[in-house]
Write an enzyme that holds these catalytic residues in place. Structure first.
Site, PDB file in Angstrom:
ATOM      1  N   TYR A  79       3.830  21.023 -15.096  1.00  0.00           N
ATOM      2  CA  TYR A  79       4.207  19.651 -15.462  1.00  0.00           C
ATOM      3  C   TYR A  79       5.573  19.379 -14.857  1.00  0.00           C
ATOM      4  O   TYR A  79       6.174  20.241 -14.215  1.00  0.00           O
ATOM      5  CB  TYR A  79       4.220  19.501 -16.999  1.00  0.00           C
ATOM      6  CG  TYR A  79       4.315  18.059 -17.461  1.00  0.00           C
ATOM      7  CD1 TYR A  79       3.386  17.104 -17.057  1.00  0.00           C
ATOM      8  CD2 TYR A  79       5.350  17.639 -18.306  1.00  0.00           C
ATOM      9  CE1 TYR A  79       3.482  15.783 -17.469  1.00  0.00           C
ATOM     10  CE2 TYR A  79       5.452  16.317 -18.729  1.00  0.00           C
ATOM     11  CZ  TYR A  79       4.518  15.395 -18.302  1.00  0.00           C
ATOM     12  OH  TYR A  79       4.620  14.084 -18.712  1.00  0.00           O
ATOM     13  N   ARG A  95       3.950  14.341 -21.413  1.00  0.00           N
ATOM     14  CA  ARG A  95       2.589  14.759 -21.769  1.00  0.00           C
ATOM     15  C   ARG A  95       2.422  16.277 -21.778  1.00  0.00           C
ATOM     16  O   ARG A  95       1.336  16.775 -22.054  1.00  0.00           O
ATOM     17  CB  ARG A  95       1.582  14.122 -20.802  1.00  0.00           C
ATOM     18  CG  ARG A  95       1.486  12.631 -20.991  1.00  0.00           C
ATOM     19  CD  ARG A  95       0.335  12.015 -20.242  1.00  0.00           C
ATOM     20  NE  ARG A  95       0.100  10.666 -20.751  1.00  0.00           N
ATOM     21  CZ  ARG A  95      -0.625  10.397 -21.815  1.00  0.00           C
ATOM     22  NH1 ARG A  95      -1.227  11.362 -22.471  1.00  0.00           N
ATOM     23  NH2 ARG A  95      -0.775   9.156 -22.231  1.00  0.00           N
ATOM     24  N   TRP A 129       5.755   3.417 -17.925  1.00  0.00           N
ATOM     25  CA  TRP A 129       6.765   4.452 -17.674  1.00  0.00           C
ATOM     26  C   TRP A 129       7.275   4.436 -16.240  1.00  0.00           C
ATOM     27  O   TRP A 129       8.435   4.739 -15.995  1.00  0.00           O
ATOM     28  CB  TRP A 129       6.189   5.844 -17.990  1.00  0.00           C
ATOM     29  CG  TRP A 129       5.744   5.987 -19.412  1.00  0.00           C
ATOM     30  CD1 TRP A 129       4.457   5.956 -19.883  1.00  0.00           C
ATOM     31  CD2 TRP A 129       6.580   6.146 -20.580  1.00  0.00           C
ATOM     32  NE1 TRP A 129       4.443   6.095 -21.254  1.00  0.00           N
ATOM     33  CE2 TRP A 129       5.720   6.219 -21.705  1.00  0.00           C
ATOM     34  CE3 TRP A 129       7.955   6.231 -20.769  1.00  0.00           C
ATOM     35  CZ2 TRP A 129       6.208   6.374 -23.011  1.00  0.00           C
ATOM     36  CZ3 TRP A 129       8.438   6.392 -22.062  1.00  0.00           C
ATOM     37  CH2 TRP A 129       7.574   6.455 -23.164  1.00  0.00           C
TER      38      TRP A 129
END
Ligand SMILES: N[C@@H](CCC(=O)N[C@@H](CS)C(=O)NCC(=O)O)C(=O)O
Length: 199
Positions: free
Chosen positions: A8, A14, A104
Site C-alpha cells: 500500500y 485503505r 480524495w
C-alpha cells in the site's frame, strides 16, 4: 502460517483496517509501503491497478474489504454466526460508502475543499446518527464481542476526526466504542508504533 505481504502507500487509508487485523492477531506480515513517485511504474504490474493488495504465499488478493474480511474470518473477528457476519459486512459497507464519497484525489483544491466541507457538514451527521442507533447500548457493533466492524469504525473515524475535529462530539457512545477499540492492548501498541501519517 502463510507468508503475508501487504502493499500500500505510506498512508493509513485503505490499508489500515488490514494492519489492525494483523496487529490484533499478532500475525507477522510485511508492511510494504511504496512511494507515490514509484506508483506509475508499479501500477501496471498490479492486477486491477489499485492498492492495497495482499500477497498470501504469492497469491494476490485485491480490494481492501475483501482482504480484511478474509483475515477477519481467519482470526475469528468476522462475526459469530452467518447472520452476525452479514450485519458486520453491512455496517462496514455503510461506513465505506461514506468514505468513498470523498474526492480524495481531486486536483482542484477549491472543488475538493467544497466537497469535503459538504460531506462533513451535511452528510456525516446522517451517517453518525444511523451508526449510533445501530450500536444502541451494545458494547460492540455486532454480537457480544469485538469484530472487524468495530475496527473499521475506529480506522475511518480517526480520518474523519482529522478532517473535522469535534465531528463525533454529539455521539458519546460512538466515541466510547472508538476508545474501547483503541484500548485493546494490541491495537494500542500498533497505533503507538505505526508510521505517523495524516491520512
Ligand atoms: N475499492 C478499492 C479501492 C482501491 C483504490 O482506489 N485504491 C487507491 C488508493 S486508496 C489507489 O490504488 N489509487 C491509485 C490509482 O488508482 O492509480 C479497495 O478498497 O481496495
Amino acid at each position: 502460517m502463510p507468508h503475508y505481504k501487504l502493499t500500500y502507500f505510506n498512508l493509513r487509508g485503505r490499508g489500515e483496517i488490514i494492519r489492525y487485523l494483523f496487529a490484533y492477531s499478532n500475525i507477522k506480515y510485511e508492511d510494504h509501503r511504496i512511494e507515490r513517485a514509484d506508483w506509475p511504474r508499479i501500477k501496471p504490474t498490479i492486477p486491477f491497478g489499485k492498492l492495497p493488495i495482499l500477497e498470501v504465499d504469492g497469491v494476490i488478493l485485491h480490494q481492501s474489504l475483501a482482504i480484511a474480511r478474509y483475515l477477519a474470518k481467519e482470526i475469528g473477528l468476522a462475526g459469530q454466526t452467518p447472520l452476525d457476519q452479514a450485519l458486520v459486512d453491512a455496517i462496514v459497507d455503510t461506513i465505506d460508502d461514506f468514505m468513498s464519497m470523498f474526492p480524495w484525489t481531486e486536483e482542484n483544491e477549491d472543488v475538493k475543499q467544497q466537497k469535503f466541507n459538504d460531506l462533513l457538514t451535511n452528510t456525516a451527521p446522517e451517517l453518525l446518527r444511523d451508526v449510533d442507533s445501530f450500536l444502541g447500548n451494545k458494547k460492540w457493533l455486532v454480537g457480544k464481542s469485538v469484530t472487524w466492524a468495530d475496527f473499521y469504525w475506529d480506522v475511518c473515524s480517526t480520518t474523519l476526526l482529522f478532517l473535522k475535529p469535534g465531528l463525533v462530539d454529539n455521539y458519546p457512545k460512538l466515541l466510547a466504542l472508538k476508545e474501547r477499540v483503541q484500548a485493546l492492548p494490541a491495537i494500542a501498541a500498533w497505533t503507538e508504533q505505526r508510521p505517523k501519517t495524516t491520512l
